[in-house]
Design a protein around this motif. Structure first.
Motif, PDB file in Angstrom:
ATOM      1  N   PRO A   1      96.518  30.438 -11.668  1.00  0.00           N
ATOM      2  CA  PRO A   1      97.016  30.121 -10.330  1.00  0.00           C
ATOM      3  C   PRO A   1      97.573  28.692 -10.266  1.00  0.00           C
ATOM      4  O   PRO A   1      97.078  27.806 -10.962  1.00  0.00           O
ATOM      5  CB  PRO A   1      95.792  30.262  -9.434  1.00  0.00           C
ATOM      6  CG  PRO A   1      94.629  30.117 -10.342  1.00  0.00           C
ATOM      7  CD  PRO A   1      95.076  30.586 -11.697  1.00  0.00           C
ATOM      8  N   PRO A   2      98.580  28.475  -9.425  1.00  0.00           N
ATOM      9  CA  PRO A   2      99.186  27.138  -9.310  1.00  0.00           C
ATOM     10  C   PRO A   2      98.399  26.216  -8.375  1.00  0.00           C
ATOM     11  O   PRO A   2      98.960  25.313  -7.793  1.00  0.00           O
ATOM     12  CB  PRO A   2     100.575  27.440  -8.760  1.00  0.00           C
ATOM     13  CG  PRO A   2     100.388  28.675  -7.962  1.00  0.00           C
ATOM     14  CD  PRO A   2      99.336  29.472  -8.693  1.00  0.00           C
TER      15      PRO A   2
ATOM     16  N   VAL B   1      97.186  26.718   1.316  1.00  0.00           N
ATOM     17  CA  VAL B   1      97.545  27.564   2.452  1.00  0.00           C
ATOM     18  C   VAL B   1      98.830  27.097   3.134  1.00  0.00           C
ATOM     19  O   VAL B   1      99.465  27.860   3.854  1.00  0.00           O
ATOM     20  CB  VAL B   1      96.369  27.633   3.457  1.00  0.00           C
ATOM     21  CG1 VAL B   1      96.209  26.322   4.199  1.00  0.00           C
ATOM     22  CG2 VAL B   1      96.518  28.794   4.393  1.00  0.00           C
ATOM     23  N   SER B   2      99.266  25.874   2.865  1.00  0.00           N
ATOM     24  CA  SER B   2     100.488  25.366   3.490  1.00  0.00           C
ATOM     25  C   SER B   2     101.757  25.831   2.770  1.00  0.00           C
ATOM     26  O   SER B   2     102.855  25.622   3.273  1.00  0.00           O
ATOM     27  CB  SER B   2     100.469  23.836   3.545  1.00  0.00           C
ATOM     28  OG  SER B   2     100.527  23.301   2.239  1.00  0.00           O
ATOM     29  N   ASP B   3     101.631  26.459   1.615  1.00  0.00           N
ATOM     30  CA  ASP B   3     102.782  26.921   0.842  1.00  0.00           C
ATOM     31  C   ASP B   3     103.014  28.410   1.107  1.00  0.00           C
ATOM     32  O   ASP B   3     102.345  29.266   0.545  1.00  0.00           O
ATOM     33  CB  ASP B   3     102.537  26.672  -0.642  1.00  0.00           C
ATOM     34  CG  ASP B   3     103.753  26.944  -1.494  1.00  0.00           C
ATOM     35  OD1 ASP B   3     104.651  27.692  -1.056  1.00  0.00           O
ATOM     36  OD2 ASP B   3     103.799  26.409  -2.609  1.00  0.00           O
TER      37      ASP B   3
ATOM     38  N   ALA C   1     103.382  35.386  -2.585  1.00  0.00           N
ATOM     39  CA  ALA C   1     103.310  35.841  -3.974  1.00  0.00           C
ATOM     40  C   ALA C   1     101.913  36.293  -4.380  1.00  0.00           C
ATOM     41  O   ALA C   1     101.758  37.223  -5.158  1.00  0.00           O
ATOM     42  CB  ALA C   1     103.778  34.733  -4.909  1.00  0.00           C
ATOM     43  N   THR C   2     100.892  35.640  -3.852  1.00  0.00           N
ATOM     44  CA  THR C   2      99.532  35.949  -4.275  1.00  0.00           C
ATOM     45  C   THR C   2      98.840  36.963  -3.390  1.00  0.00           C
ATOM     46  O   THR C   2      97.809  37.497  -3.767  1.00  0.00           O
ATOM     47  CB  THR C   2      98.668  34.675  -4.331  1.00  0.00           C
ATOM     48  OG1 THR C   2      98.665  34.052  -3.045  1.00  0.00           O
ATOM     49  CG2 THR C   2      99.175  33.716  -5.370  1.00  0.00           C
TER      50      THR C   2
END
Length: 63
Positions: free
Chosen positions: A19-20, A39-41, A47-48
């Motif tokens: 995970p990134p 959570v801000s992305d 994607a996840t």
């Protein structure tokens, strides 16, 4: 005796995906490499996918 559902509910091996983000113990959040909460992305969230937790539902009336 092993419950039948555990044959399908448990992962069979390690995932190759990395995970990134990582979990920051002090913030109690998953954070991105630049320090922002994961959570801000929005792209990352799309994607996840999503997860749910039922950890508090047994002990908190407002979950």
């Amino acid at each position: 005796m092993r419950p039948f559902t555990l044959n399908y509910a448990l992962p069979t091996g390690q995932s190759a995906a990395v995970p990134p983000y990582h979990f920051d113990v002090s913030l109690q959040l998953n954070v991105l490499p630049d320090g922002r909460p994961a959570v801000s992305d929005r792209a990352l969230l799309m994607a996840t996918g999503t997860t749910t937790s039922t950890a508090g539902s047994q002990t908190h009336f407002d979950d």
